[in-house]
Structure formats: structure tokens, C-alpha cells
Write an enzyme that holds these catalytic residues in place. Structure first.
Site, PDB file in Angstrom:
ATOM      1  N   ARG A  31      11.324  -5.796  11.685  1.00  0.00           N
ATOM      2  CA  ARG A  31      11.249  -5.122  10.371  1.00  0.00           C
ATOM      3  C   ARG A  31      12.107  -5.873   9.363  1.00  0.00           C
ATOM      4  O   ARG A  31      11.768  -5.999   8.200  1.00  0.00           O
ATOM      5  CB  ARG A  31      11.671  -3.652  10.454  1.00  0.00           C
ATOM      6  CG  ARG A  31      11.752  -3.000   9.062  1.00  0.00           C
ATOM      7  CD  ARG A  31      11.740  -1.465   9.035  1.00  0.00           C
ATOM      8  NE  ARG A  31      12.455  -0.856  10.122  1.00  0.00           N
ATOM      9  CZ  ARG A  31      13.792  -0.848  10.271  1.00  0.00           C
ATOM     10  NH1 ARG A  31      14.559  -1.428   9.363  1.00  0.00           N
ATOM     11  NH2 ARG A  31      14.351  -0.272  11.303  1.00  0.00           N
ATOM     12  N   TYR A  83      -4.233  -0.606 -13.105  1.00  0.00           N
ATOM     13  CA  TYR A  83      -4.933  -0.410 -11.834  1.00  0.00           C
ATOM     14  C   TYR A  83      -4.792   1.070 -11.467  1.00  0.00           C
ATOM     15  O   TYR A  83      -3.702   1.634 -11.479  1.00  0.00           O
ATOM     16  CB  TYR A  83      -4.318  -1.310 -10.751  1.00  0.00           C
ATOM     17  CG  TYR A  83      -4.908  -1.115  -9.379  1.00  0.00           C
ATOM     18  CD1 TYR A  83      -6.223  -1.455  -9.122  1.00  0.00           C
ATOM     19  CD2 TYR A  83      -4.148  -0.583  -8.345  1.00  0.00           C
ATOM     20  CE1 TYR A  83      -6.769  -1.281  -7.864  1.00  0.00           C
ATOM     21  CE2 TYR A  83      -4.688  -0.396  -7.086  1.00  0.00           C
ATOM     22  CZ  TYR A  83      -5.999  -0.745  -6.850  1.00  0.00           C
ATOM     23  OH  TYR A  83      -6.538  -0.553  -5.612  1.00  0.00           O
ATOM     24  N   ASP A 155       1.474  -7.798 -12.811  1.00  0.00           N
ATOM     25  CA  ASP A 155       0.553  -7.802 -11.669  1.00  0.00           C
ATOM     26  C   ASP A 155      -0.371  -8.993 -11.881  1.00  0.00           C
ATOM     27  O   ASP A 155      -1.227  -8.976 -12.762  1.00  0.00           O
ATOM     28  CB  ASP A 155      -0.218  -6.479 -11.615  1.00  0.00           C
ATOM     29  CG  ASP A 155      -1.125  -6.392 -10.384  1.00  0.00           C
ATOM     30  OD1 ASP A 155      -1.584  -7.448  -9.903  1.00  0.00           O
ATOM     31  OD2 ASP A 155      -1.399  -5.261  -9.935  1.00  0.00           O
ATOM     32  N   LYS A 180      -6.411  -9.546  -1.972  1.00  0.00           N
ATOM     33  CA  LYS A 180      -7.481 -10.107  -2.790  1.00  0.00           C
ATOM     34  C   LYS A 180      -7.544 -11.628  -2.625  1.00  0.00           C
ATOM     35  O   LYS A 180      -7.923 -12.100  -1.573  1.00  0.00           O
ATOM     36  CB  LYS A 180      -7.281  -9.664  -4.240  1.00  0.00           C
ATOM     37  CG  LYS A 180      -6.941  -8.171  -4.398  1.00  0.00           C
ATOM     38  CD  LYS A 180      -8.059  -7.247  -3.960  1.00  0.00           C
ATOM     39  CE  LYS A 180      -7.626  -5.787  -3.831  1.00  0.00           C
ATOM     40  NZ  LYS A 180      -6.977  -5.182  -4.976  1.00  0.00           N
TER      41      LYS A 180
HETATM   42  C1  LIG Z   1      -6.135  -4.104  -5.235  1.00  0.00           C
HETATM   43  C2  LIG Z   1      -5.137  -4.149  -6.326  1.00  0.00           C
HETATM   44  C3  LIG Z   1      -3.889  -3.530  -6.188  1.00  0.00           C
HETATM   45  C4  LIG Z   1      -3.505  -2.735  -4.950  1.00  0.00           C
HETATM   46  O1  LIG Z   1      -3.360  -3.534  -3.833  1.00  0.00           O
HETATM   47  P1  LIG Z   1      -3.624  -3.023  -2.311  1.00  0.00           P
HETATM   48  O2  LIG Z   1      -3.428  -4.259  -1.518  1.00  0.00           O
HETATM   49  O3  LIG Z   1      -5.001  -2.448  -2.272  1.00  0.00           O
HETATM   50  O4  LIG Z   1      -2.591  -1.974  -2.029  1.00  0.00           O
HETATM   51  C5  LIG Z   1      -2.982  -3.637  -7.234  1.00  0.00           C
HETATM   52  N1  LIG Z   1      -3.295  -4.305  -8.360  1.00  0.00           N
HETATM   53  C6  LIG Z   1      -4.482  -4.900  -8.542  1.00  0.00           C
HETATM   54  C7  LIG Z   1      -4.762  -5.621  -9.820  1.00  0.00           C
HETATM   55  C8  LIG Z   1      -5.441  -4.847  -7.538  1.00  0.00           C
HETATM   56  O5  LIG Z   1      -6.645  -5.442  -7.735  1.00  0.00           O
END
Ligand SMILES: *Cc1c(COP(=O)(O)O)cnc(C)c1O
Length: 358
Positions: A31, A83, A155, A180
Site C-alpha cells: 500500500r 466531469y 484535469d 483513458k
Molecule cells: C473518466 C474521467 C474521469 C474519472 O476517471 P475514472 O478513472 O473513471 O475514475 C475524470 N475526468 C475526466 C475528464 C474523465 O474523462
């Protein structure tokens, strides 16, 4: 001992102590730290140009760690089209802990300045935004944040560091859903947080990762690390294809509008040219002429685009965003969000040609 070219996956949760009580390389318990995670975090810091990086079990876990590093009574600004789950996290969870937030149109610098309060400690940006593809001038927000003593977090999931490096523009933190483009193959959930400097807040986030335990497994770290090896190749190709498809669709008589920062018709195309480099990303939103029913018909007629949520994989996806967001969604009903994969551009254009006829 074999000498592998590719790093082995270290599944052990615990490590042997030396007779004097010390641990080799600082590894004690997984962890706290693990070799695959350390490799991934080093890659992440380099990619975004930050001093420190932390890997998380999901993008939302990284975002929550950022919010948890703030204090009760602190105020944050978030975009009006943040988001979707960021909004839910704040409304349903963080509000209970006394974190306040205001929703702002982040394409309007004056509105951002006006929304700042003495308690504002963080300005949260997503640029380009989801699913409207609105841009925020990161450098302008950095100036505003500096004048009120707030941090700026971006982000950067959509543009990836291939097209945009917020830390170079003065932002303090970058967050990613590694699920992603970093993973890139729709088979691993992950998150990342990169800090420009290893300051008090960055250290606090590190403690939240270590003590809170929303860490990725060694296998997941390995998969994200492997994905990162081809990030530049994939994303440049995906973005080039997105640009060509956007241009094709923008001129089509059955299409009302295309939101893509690379198009000259985008209201902030000039900012995109300054702030982004080497392309404009592989996400675009298409407004089909007609109502939501017509848009859904078109989505269902596409063959090479899979009808599914998420983005950033090698396969192209299409999504009727309003039905995913549910009640209260501000997304136009005739909007389809596209995530462009690595297929030949001609295949994707032919698919749309066929769907818009049918
Ligand atoms: C998918 C996404 C998230 C969240 O991420 P997870 O891995 O699904 O928890 C946050 N910000 C953006 C822009 C995203 O496309």
C-alpha cells in the site's frame, strides 16, 4: 538471475527486512510503495513535467485525494460542465465535510475572477471540457489564482501531455483518469496526480494516497506503464484522425454543428492554437440536425463506432451524452460525443457517410 527487458510484475504485498531492521530500496508493504507503482509514478512526473506524481486506483480517487487535501470551510471553483462525477462527489460527499464550491463558466475569465472569495483555495479546470469542448485559458487562471492565493489544478485527461502541459503554463497540479489515454486499451482503471513542486499540499496528497489506500494494483500499474510507452504514437494518430473527421462532418448538410478546438469555427480556436500543441485531441462532439431521437438513430446506425461510454481507447466510441448524464443534464439532446480510435480515417468517414444517409 535473468535480466528482463520488461519490468516484472511484483505481486508481493510485503518485503523481507534485513537483520538490522532496514528495508532494501525502502520497500516495506505494497500500500505504501511497490516497484511497478514507483516506475509508473516516475513516468507520470516526467510526462507532465512535475516534481512528484502519485498513482491512484481511479481518476476519481485522484480527484478525491486532491479535495481531501483541502480543509473544512475552503472554497473551490469548478467548471459549469465539469466531469459529471466531480459534481456528484462534491454535492453528495465533500459538502458533508464542509468543502464549499461554486460553479463557473471557465471560458469567461471575468466570471472566474468575480467568483473568487477569501476562502477560495483551489480552481479546478477541465480544458477542453466534456462534452461541450469549451476551453479555459490556463495562464489567465494561473494569474487570477496567484492574486487570491489559490492553487490551480487541471484535469488533463482529454488533451493528454502530448497536446497540453498545464504545469508548464503555471498550474500547480495535473490530474488524469489513466483509464483513458494513458492505459489506452479500455482494460485498466487508474488515476494520476502530478504536482509541479513537492510542497505541503503535494505531501498531504501523498499521505492521503498512502494512508487512505486508494492505490492501483501492481498489475494495473504495469498496464498503465505499458500504455504510456505508446501514448505519443496513439494520441497523435487519434487526434489527426479526429481533425479530419471533424472537418468532414462540419461541412455535412445533415450536421448542425461540430465542437472541436481544431476547427476554425470553434469560438476559442485562437486560444487552442496557443495553449495546445501538435494537435487538438481526439474527442469531438457532433450536433446532428434534428432532435435527440434522430441523433440516437444515427449513433445506432454507425458500424465502426461502438455505442459505449468512456474514451481514450484504440477503438472509436460514440455516446448520446444526455441520456448518460440523466436528469439535470445541460447537454443538448442532439449531441453525440465521439472518442476517436486508431482506425483508418477513411473507414470512419465512410461510416458516418452511411449513417447520415440511412
Ligand atoms: C473518466 C474521467 C474521469 C474519472 O476517471 P475514472 O478513472 O473513471 O475514475 C475524470 N475526468 C475526466 C475528464 C474523465 O474523462
Amino acid at each position: 538471475m535473468p535480466r528482463p527487458v520488461t519490468e516484472p510484475i511484483y505481486l508481493s504485498t510485503t518485503y523481507r527486512r534485513n537483520p538490522d531492521g532496514s528495508y532494501d530500496d525502502g520497500y516495506i508493504y505494497s500500500r505504501a510503495d511497490n516497484p511497478n507503482r514507483r516506475t509508473l509514478e516516475k513516468q507520470l512526473a516526467e510526462l507532465e513535467g512535475g516534481e512528484t506524481a502519485y498513482a491512484f486506483s481511479s481518476g476519481m480517487a485522484a480527484i478525491q485525494a486532491m479535495f481531501l487535501a483541502l480543509k473544512t470551510g475552503d472554497h473551490i471553483l469548478i467548471p459549469d460542465d465539469a466531469y459529471y462525477n466531480v459534481r456528484l462527489l462534491l454535492d453528495e460527499v465533500m459538502t458533508q465535510w464542509g468543502l464549499q464550491h461554486s460553479i463557473v463558466d471557465m471560458s469567461d475569465t471575468a466570471a472566474i475572477r468575480a467568483a473568487c472569495r477569501p476562502a477560495t483555495k483551489l480552481i479546478w479546470l477541465e480544458t477542453p471540457s466534456n462534452p461541450q469542448l469549451k476551453l479555459t485559458d490556463i495562464s489567465a487562471v494561473v494569474d487570477i489564482a496567484g492574486s487570491v492565493g489559490a492553487k490551480v489544478a487541471v484535469d488533463n485527461t482529454w488533451p493528454t501531455p502530448i497536446h497540453q502541459r498545464p504545469l508548464d503554463l503555471g498550474a500547480d497540479f495535473v490530474v488524469h483518469s489513466s483509464t483513458k489515454y494513458f492505459g489506452g486499451h479500455s482494460d485498466v482503471l487508474g488515476g494520476a496526480l502530478v504536482a509541479k513542486v513537492n510542497d505541503q499540499m503535494a505531501e498531504k496528497i501523498g499521505r492521503i494516497q498512502h494512508v487512505g489506500g486508494a492505490v492501483p494494483s501492481p498489475m494495473d500499474c504495469y498496464l498503465v506503464s505499458r500504455g504510456l510507452q505508446t501514448l505519443g504514437l496513439r494520441v497523435r494518430r487519434q487526434s489527426a484522425t479526429a481533425g479530419e473527421l471533424a472537418t468532414y462532418l462540419y461541412g455535412h448538410p445533415e450536421i448542425e454543428d461540430v465542437r472541436y478546438p481544431g476547427l476554425e469555427s470553434h469560438p476559442q480556436h485562437a486560444l487552442a492554437r496557443i495553449q495546445m500543441k501538435d494537435g487538438f485531441g481526439a474527442m469531438l462532439s457532433v450536433l446532428v440536425k434534428g432532435d435527440g431521437q434522430r441523433a440516437r438513430e444515427v449513433a445506432n446506425t454507425l458500424n465502426h463506432f461502438t455505442l459505449a461510454t468512456s474514451l481514450g481507447g484504440v477503438e472509436s466510441l460514440v455516446e448520446h451524452r444526455r441520456s448518460v448524464e440523466g436528469p439535470g443534464s445541460l447537454t443538448p439532446d442532439n449531441l453525440l460525443r465521439l472518442s476517436i480510435g486508431i482506425e483508418p480515417v477513411d473507414t470512419l468517414i465512410a461510416d458516418w457517410q452511411h449513417a447520415l444517409k440511412g
